[in-house]
Scaffold this motif. Structure first.
Motif, short mmCIF file in Angstrom:
data_model
loop_
_atom_site.label_atom_id
_atom_site.label_comp_id
_atom_site.label_asym_id
_atom_site.label_seq_id
_atom_site.Cartn_x
_atom_site.Cartn_y
_atom_site.Cartn_z
N SER A 1 2.36 1.71 -3.44
CA SER A 1 1.34 2.21 -4.36
C SER A 1 1.08 3.69 -4.15
CB SER A 1 0.06 1.41 -4.19
OG SER A 1 -0.95 1.91 -5.03
N TYR B 1 -0.50 5.41 6.89
CA TYR B 1 -0.84 4.00 7.11
C TYR B 1 -0.43 3.58 8.52
CZ TYR B 1 -1.60 3.40 2.11
OH TYR B 1 -2.07 3.49 0.83
N ALA C 1 0.84 -1.20 0.00
CA ALA C 1 0.00 0.00 0.00
C ALA C 1 0.88 1.26 0.00
CB ALA C 1 -0.92 0.00 1.21
N LYS C 2 1.94 1.24 0.79
CA LYS C 2 2.85 2.39 0.83
C LYS C 2 3.53 2.60 -0.52
CE LYS C 2 3.88 2.13 5.76
NZ LYS C 2 4.90 1.83 6.78
#
Length: 172
Positions: free
Chosen positions: A6, A16, A3-4
């Motif tokens: 992305s 996050y 996620a980071k």
């Protein structure tokens, strides 16, 4: 980490955090909305812990805030063997000393796939929809929407996760 990566790739700044859903580190009434995506709530073992997570989300939501989550709906047809076997293990054999990971009826431990090694068995709870509804109403949520994914869209028909129940709850 994905996620980071992305977010960085898309030039988006996101804070996050990893934490315990049953003990959130945020102040009361901190968020307008909360999302417990892709069956995450039903992957918390035990009814008590799921209740605590829903209670914590209620605590951090502002009045009028929405909480959206999905859960696997327990069905009997097509899963008869699972539930009959579980009934025998939980209610007949466990009192006689049989060891089982399941704590509540509807709990299901499984091996996700043969290609990946996980440190623990995977878990999901197939819950009684009326129990889920009652639990959230007891906490003070108004149930705004309760529909199966197939009632909302037919675009996800190829997903192997099954037809899950969407819940949209509003903090009173």
């Amino acid at each position: 980490e994905l996620a980071k990566e992305s977010a960085t790739k898309n030039n988006i700044s996101i804070d996050y955090r990893v934490g315990d859903a049953c003990a959130l580190e945020f102040a009361d009434n901190s968020f307008d909305n909360a999302l417990f995506s892709f069956n995450g709530w039903s992957m918390i073992p035990t009814k008590e812990a799921r209740f605590e997570a829903a209670k914590e989300i209620y605590r951090i939501l502002k009045p009028g805030g929405y909480y959206i989550f999905t859960a696997h709906k327990r069905t009997f047809f097509g899963q008869e063997l699972i539930w009959i076997t579980q009934f025998v293990r939980l209610y007949l054999l466990k009192p006689l000393g049989y060891k089982t990971l399941e704590k509540d009826f509807g709990d299901y431990y499984f091996k996700r796939d043969s290609e990946t090694t996980y440190p623990i068995e995977q878990f999901v709870s197939f819950m009684n929809v009326n129990e889920v509804k009652k639990m959230h109403e007891e906490l003070g949520y108004e149930i705004v929407l309760m529909k199966m994914r197939s009632e909302i869209t037919n675009e996800d028909e190829t997903l192997t996760s099954g037809n899950v129940m969407f819940f949209v709850c509003k903090k009173k």
